[in-house]
Design an enzyme around this catalytic site. Structure first.
Site, PDB file in Angstrom:
ATOM      1  N   GLU A 321       3.383 -17.319   1.598  1.00 54.05           N
ATOM      2  CA  GLU A 321       4.302 -15.799   1.104  1.00 54.05           C
ATOM      3  C   GLU A 321       5.153 -16.212  -0.005  1.00 54.05           C
ATOM      4  O   GLU A 321       6.306 -15.429  -0.020  1.00 54.05           O
ATOM      5  CB  GLU A 321       4.742 -15.409   2.456  1.00 54.05           C
ATOM      6  CG  GLU A 321       4.032 -15.243   3.528  1.00 54.05           C
ATOM      7  CD  GLU A 321       4.557 -14.754   4.888  1.00 54.05           C
ATOM      8  OE1 GLU A 321       5.647 -15.266   5.073  1.00 54.05           O
ATOM      9  OE2 GLU A 321       3.942 -14.166   5.544  1.00 54.05           O
ATOM     10  N   CYS A 417       7.403  -8.277  11.475  1.00 53.30           N
ATOM     11  CA  CYS A 417       8.859  -8.111  10.460  1.00 53.30           C
ATOM     12  C   CYS A 417       8.771  -6.868   9.901  1.00 53.30           C
ATOM     13  O   CYS A 417       9.929  -6.225   9.640  1.00 53.30           O
ATOM     14  CB  CYS A 417       8.882  -9.504   9.791  1.00 53.30           C
ATOM     15  SG  CYS A 417       7.781  -9.762   8.553  1.00 53.30           S
TER      16      CYS A 417
END
Lengths: 653, 653
Positions: A321, A417
Site C-alpha cells: 500500500e 480502516c
C-alpha cells in the site's frame, strides 16, 4: 514563516449548511454511524465479524471469551467514537450520545489499573505488552483513542474519555523515553504522534508534546529499535503476508530506515507516511522548529510534485500500500487508499497552518473532493479502500497486478480502516474549511457553513452560502454584533482563471499572498463578501515525466476531476479520444447523479473490432473511426451505477 | 485436412548455413554449451549452485552426499544433452560427444533396476515416487530425458540413451494407466506427452503413443487425481510460494480443471499450456482424431487471436507465469517467458504439420525471431526469462508490479529452464524451417540451410541461400542427381505485400493454398527458385480491443518487430511519437548491432519537464514539442548496450 498560532478550539463550532456536503453528513449520521454500530456489535450477518466491542467486554471482565480480530481491532471502536463525536457537534442526538457514553464506560472498565488499554494484549497476549511496537499497533490504537477523546470532549464538553486517554498517555510516557529503564521505541504505525499533539492542544500538558517529539526524533536512529525488540523477543514476528518478519526488516515501509531529518522522499506505506508527517508538521509549527519544518517541506514536495495522482490519491502500488518512485503513477494498478488521502488532507492542513500558503489548500481540496468523497458510495453503504484512476472490470479477476482492485465499492472490510475514517473526516470537514490563524482567518474552500471565531477576545461570526463546488457564486455574510478588525484570507483557487471578489458590492482591495487574497478591515454585521469563481472546464496535463499520462488529457471543473464511465459512453473506453479542439457543454445529472454537473464534448471512437479479427494487422486497414458524444462525470461519483469501465486520462486526438 | 504424414527423420539432416543463425549456433556451441557444462559441474563461482550432475553421481552410488536443487534439477542435465545432440548433428565434435557419452553412462548407472530414474526421489525421498505427480515434475524430467534420447539417437545413431529412456518409459507405462492397480494420474507439468510422441516416432512402440493418449485423455477427469493423491499422502504439498497447496488446488494453472475436450481458452501457466497442446496436436495428427484437433484449434485460436503479444510472447502476468484474459496484454508487466514462446513454436509446428497452413508458420516465425532470439544476449552469456515489451528501469525496483521484470539479461538462473531451452531450439531450428509432409515439402521461413528429403524413396536435396531475415532475396538451389516429382510449398509471408517467386528465371506457376505457393514439378539438379520478399517497413496496429496498444503503432520489417531504446533515443521514451506521415529509412547497425538493419524516421518529442515543475497543469501551457529523429532497432537485440528504457508500442501522432 511561523508568525502565528492557530486557534483550534473555534473549529469545533463550525456548522456545515452546505447542500452537497450536508447530504454526505446526513448519510454519515443516518446510515454510516448506525451501520458501523451494528457491525461493531456483530449484528450484520453478511459482514465479516468485528467482535470489537466484545473484545472490550472480555477485557473488562464482563463476559468470558477469546479475543477475535486484527491486532488493531480496538481502533474500530475509537474511530467510531470519534465520528460520533464530530457528528454530535454537527447535530445533537441524545440517544446516540448515551450509546457513546456507554461505550466510553466500557473502555473505562477495560482499562488496566496502570492506565494501559489494549484488548489484544490484555485478553490474548497478557504479559507481552510493548514487546513488538514495530508490528503490533498498540500505539496506533492509543492514538485513535486520544483523537476520539479530544473530539468527544470538544463536541460534548464531557471529560470521561479524555481522562481515559490521559491515563493511557501518562502510562506510555512512563514506559517510553530517553531515560534509563525506559524503552527507546517508536510505533510501527504512526498515529500517536499526531494524536499526542491534539491531546496537548486540549490539555496543554507539555509531557504529551515532549513524548510526541521523542517518538519523532527517535525514529530511525541506530541501532534500530525494531531489531532490538525483535532480538529480545526471540526473533518472532506478527505479519508474514510478504515474507518472514518483513515489517521488521523493511524499515523504509514504516519510515524508520533513517532519522526523519535525513529523509528526503515519500516512501513506504502511504498512510503511515502522511500520519507521521501530520504529527511532525504540527510539532514543527508549535515549536518553531526549522529543521522539522524543512523535513516536512522536503517530504511534502516530493510527495505532491512527483508521487501524487491527479485525484489526490497517493500510493502507486498494492503490495505494501505504498509509494513507488518519482513520476511512477500507473492508473489501473494505482492503490490510492482512501485513508492515505485523508492523511494527506491532515498533513496539508498542518502545513497550511504553518505556511499560510494556498498550495496546501489546493492539495487538500483535491484529495477531499476526489479521492475521499469517492471512497464512499452515494448510498453511504459501500466503500472503496483502493481508488484506481482507470478500471477494466473484465480484466481484473484474471491478472494478478489487479489483485487489490475492486470494480465496485464493497459493503465492509475485514480491515475496516477506510469507512470510519471517511466518516470522521466528513463530519469534521469544518476543520479543513477554515484555518483561523492569529494573522488572518483563512478560508480554504467554500462549502456552505456557519462559523464563529474569536479574534482578540471578540467574536467574528460568518456564514458561507452557495453550492460549492458546483456553482460559481459564493457569498460570505458577517453577523457578529460588534465590529472586529481582522484579516480575511480568501483562497483564490488555482483552477479558477479569473476570480472576482467583492466586499459589499465593491471590488475587493487586498494583497494576494501565497494564493490568498488578504482583506483587512473592520468586519461589521451585515458585511457581505461575494466571490465569483468561474468554473471553466479545464484540460489538465500531467508533467511530461509521467509516462502513464503521456498523450493524454484529464478534465477538471472547479476542484472536481472528471472521468468517462462505461454507463454513459459504452465499453472499450480506451478507444475514445478527445480532440484538442472539442468544446464542452454542461448538463445536469439524472438519477443517482442528480444535482451533479456532467460534461459533454464531441469525441472520437475507434470502432471495436469484430470477434475473431486478427490481433495484429498491417497498415491499419481495419480501423474505422466515428464521432461520439463523450459524457464525463465527476470521478468521485463513479461506480454508482453498477460495474463498468472507467478512466480519467483520455487520449487527446 | 490430415491427408499426409510428416517424414520426421529427414529433419535431422538439415545443416544451417545461414550467416545470422549460424552465428547464433556458433554461440551455442562455443559459449552456451561449455558454460552450461561448467554450471552443471558447479565450476562457476558466481553462479547459483547447480549440483545436477552430483545428484546423479550420488544416485548412482558413486559418491556420498545429499540431493541439492529443485525437484526438476535432473532436467538441466537432459536439456543440456539434447542441446549437445542437436549441436553434434550440426557440427561433429568428438570431445563433446565423449563428454556426453560419459554423462549418459552416469544416467545409466543412476537408473534403478526397474527403469525408474529421478534423483530427487532416489536420493532425497526414497519410497515416495509417484506420490505427488501434480507438483513434483517426475514426468516432466522423464519427458526431457526422452527428448534428449531421441535427439542423441538422431544425431549420433547411438542407442544407449534411447534404451535408458525406453526402460523408464516402459516402467511408467506399468505404473500409470486405466487398468486395476495402475494410477490414473497425469503430470502437473506437461512435457512427457510430447516426448512420448517423439519417442513413439523413433521407436514405433505403440505403447508410448497409448500412454501419451492416456495422460491427455485422463487429464481433468473427475474425481480429480490431484485431490486423490493429495488425500492419500496426508494433505502435504511441495510448493507454497502462492499459498497452501495452491498448485494442487488451482487446477486451471495446470490445465487440469476439466477434460481437454471441454477446454476453450488458453489459461493457467503458459509453458505448461503450449507443451501440453504440442503433445495433443501431435497425437491428433497421427491418429486422425478430429475431436482432439478441434480442441487444438480452439485453444490455438484463443491463444494467438486474443492472448499473444506482437513479439510472439505469451503469458501476460508474472504471478503464475500465466495467461490472463482476452485482449489483456500489458506491455511493461508482461511475462512472455522465453520458454513459453519456445513452446508456442513447438505447438505451431505440430499444428502446421497437421494443417499445412501458413498461419501457424507466421506465429512460429514471430515467436522465434522476436522472443526466442531476444531471450539470449548477443554475447550468448546472458538470458532473459521474462520478455517485456516496454521497460522503464528506474521504476522497476520500486513498484512490485515489476517484481518479475529484469531490465538487463541475467547470467544464469536458479530455475535454469530458459537458457538450455533457447540453446536446444537454436541448434534444432531446422525442424521448424521445413515441414516435409507427404503432399508437399513446406518451407516455412528462409534461413540459409542445406537439406535432403526422401520423396518416394528418392532424395530431394536443396540449399537455401540469402541473408534472412535482413535481405529480401532468397535463392533455393536443387542438387539431387535424379529428378524428383514433388510439390514445393513456399510460404508467402503475411508481412510481405508483393512476393515474387521465379523458377529458373520464369515467373512461378502454382496455386496459393493457405498462404503457401504450391509448386509441383520434376525437380532437377540445377533448378533454382528465387524469392524476392520485399521487406517494406510496416506499421502494425493491434486489434482495437487491446487497450494497452490504443493509439499506438508498432514497427515491423520482415518478421522482426522493432523498438525504441534509450541508447539511441534518449530517456523518457513515452514522450516520443511517430507521425502518421513519417517515412522510414534503413541504416546499418554499428558496434554490437553490426549486421542489423536499423530504421529511422522523423518523430516528435514532448520535452521533458524541468525539475520541480508541477505534476499537473492546466491548458498545456508548459508543453513544448520538438522534432527528433527516432531510431528503431530490432527488438530481439534490445538490452545489449547496458540498462535503459525500451518500448515497442509508440504513440502515433
Amino acid at each position: 514563516m511561523m508568525q502565528s498560532d492557530v486557534i483550534e478550539a473555534d473549529l469545533n463550532r463550525i456548522t456545515i449548511t452546505d447542500p452537497f456536503l450536508g447530504e454526505y453528513q446526513r448519510l454519515i449520521r443516518d446510515v454510516v454511524i448506525p451501520y458501523q454500530w451494528e457491525a461493531l456489535n456483530d449484528n450484520i450477518p453478511e459482514a465479516e465479524p468485528s467482535h470489537a466491542l466484545a473484545n472490550y467486554r472480555i477485557a473488562a471482565g464482563l463476559e468470558p471469551g477469546e479475543f477475535y480480530g486484527m491486532v488493531f481491532q480496538d481502533s474500530d471502536v475509537t474511530k467510531w467514537l470519534e465520528a460520533v463525536a464530530w457528528s454530535l457537534s454537527q447535530k445533537p442526538d441524545s440517544e446516540l450520545e448515551q450509546t457513546a457514553d456507554a461505550v466510553i464506560e466500557l473502555l473505562a472498565q477495560a482499562q488496566c489499573e496502570d492506565g494501559y488499554l489494549n484488548t489484544w494484549y490484555t485478553v490474548k497476549e497478557p504479559g507481552l505488552r510493548w514487546t513488538n511496537v514495530a508490528e503490533c499497533h498498540e500505539m496506533y490504537c492509543a492514538g485513535h483513542l486520544f483523537e476520539a477523546a479530544v473530539a468527544f470532549f470538544n463536541a460534548t464538553g464531557k471529560r470521561r474519555l479524555l481522562e481515559i486517554a490521559c491515563r493511557f498517555a501518562d502510562h506510555i510516557d512512563t514506559v517510553f523515553g530517553p531515560n534509563d529503564g525506559q524503552l527507546r521505541g517508536y510505533p510501527g504505525h504512526p498515529e500517536i504522534e499526531l494524536a499526542l499533539m491534539r491531546l496537548y492542544e486540549v490539555t496543554r500538558e507539555p509531557r504529551y508534546q515532549a513524548l510526541a517529539r521523542f517518538f519523532l526524533e527517535e525514529r530511525g536512529q541506530q541501532p534500530y529499535y525494531y531489531d532490538i525488540e525483535f532480538e529480545k523477543r526471540g526473533g518472532t514476528w506478527h505479519w508474514d503476508n510478504w515474507g518472514e518478519a518483513w515489517m521488521v526488516k523493511d524499515k523504509a515501509y514504516t519510515h524508520a530506515h533513517k532519522p526523519l531529518a535525513e529523509q528526503n522522499e515519500a516512501v513506504g506505506h502511504a498512510v503511515r507516511s502522511v500520519y507521521l508527517m501530520t504529527g511532525l508538521a504540527h510539532l514543527a509549527r508549535l515549536t518553531h522548529d526549522e529543521e522539522k519544518r524543512q523535513t516536512c517541506l522536503r517530504i511534502w514536495n516530493n510527495m505532491v510534485q512527483r508521487r501524487m495522482y491527479i485525484t489526490g490519491g497517493i500510493g502507486s502500488q498494492g503490495i505494501g500500500e505504498a509509494f513507488t518512485s518519482d513520476y511512477d503513477l500507473p492508473n489501473d494498478t494505482a492503490y490510492g487508499e482512501s485513508c492515505a488521502s485523508i492523511g494527506l488532507m491532515m498533513f496539508a492542513r498542518r502545513m497550511l497552518e504553518m505556511e499560510g500558503d494556498a498550495h496546501y489548500a489546493e492539495v487538500m481540496e483535491r484529495a477531499f473532493y476526489n479521492t475521499v468523497l469517492g471512497g464512499m458510495a452515494l448510498d453511504g453503504k459501500h466503500f472503496f479502500y483502493v481508488n484506481p484512476l482507470e478500471t477494466h472490470p473484465k480484466s481484473i479477476p484474471h491478472n494478478h497486478i489487479y489483485d487489490h482492485i475492486k470494480p465496485v465499492r464493497q459493503r465492509w472490510f475485514g480491515c475496516a480502516c477506510c469507512p470510519p475514517n471517511i466518516a470522521r473526516t466528513l463530519v469534521a470537514i469544518g476543520h479543513y474549511l477554515f484555518t483561523p490563524r492569529q494573522d488572518a482567518l483563512f478560508i480554504n474552500f467554500y462549502a456552505g457553513s456557519e462559523a464563529q471565531f474569536t479574534v482578540n477576545g471578540r467574536a467574528l461570526a460568518l456564514k458561507i452560502e452557495g453550492n460549492y463546488p458546483w456553482d460559481e457564486q459564493v457569498t460570505i455574510r458577517f453577523s457578529q454584533p460588534q465590529a472586529v478588525e481582522h484579516t480575511l484570507a480568501l483562497r483564490l483557487p488555482e483552477w479558477c482563471e479569473a476570480p472576482q471578489v467583492r466586499v459589499n458590492g465593491n471590488a475587493a482591495q487586498g494583497d494576494i499572498i501565497k494564493g490568498y487574497l488578504h482583506l483587512h478591515r473592520q468586519w461589521q454585521e451585515g458585511d457581505v463578501v461575494t466571490l465569483h469563481l468561474p468554473m471553466t472546464i479545464r484540460r489538465v496535463y500531467a508533467n511530461s515525466r509521467v509516462r502513464h499520462a503521456a498523450g493524454k488529457v484529464a478534465i477538471q471543473r472547479g476542484p472536481l476531476v472528471y472521468c468517462l464511465e462505461e454507463a454513459d459512453n459504452g465499453a472499450e473506453l480506451h478507444n475514445l479520444s478527445l480532440p484538442k479542439t472539442a468544446t464542452f457543454r454542461e448538463i445536469q445529472g439524472v438519477g443517482v447523479l442528480k444535482g451533479k454537473v456532467l460534461l459533454q464534448a464531441e469525441g472520437l471512437r475507434v470502432l471495436t473490432a469484430q470477434e475473431n479479427k486478427p490481433l495484429y494487422s498491417f497498415d491499419n486497414r481495419q480501423t474505422a473511426v466515428e464521432k461520439q458524444m463523450l459524457t464525463f462525470i465527476p470521478w468521485f461519483s463513479w461506480a454508482n451505477r453498477g460495474e463498468g469501465e472507467m478512466r480519467i486520462w483520455v487520449d487527446e486526438a
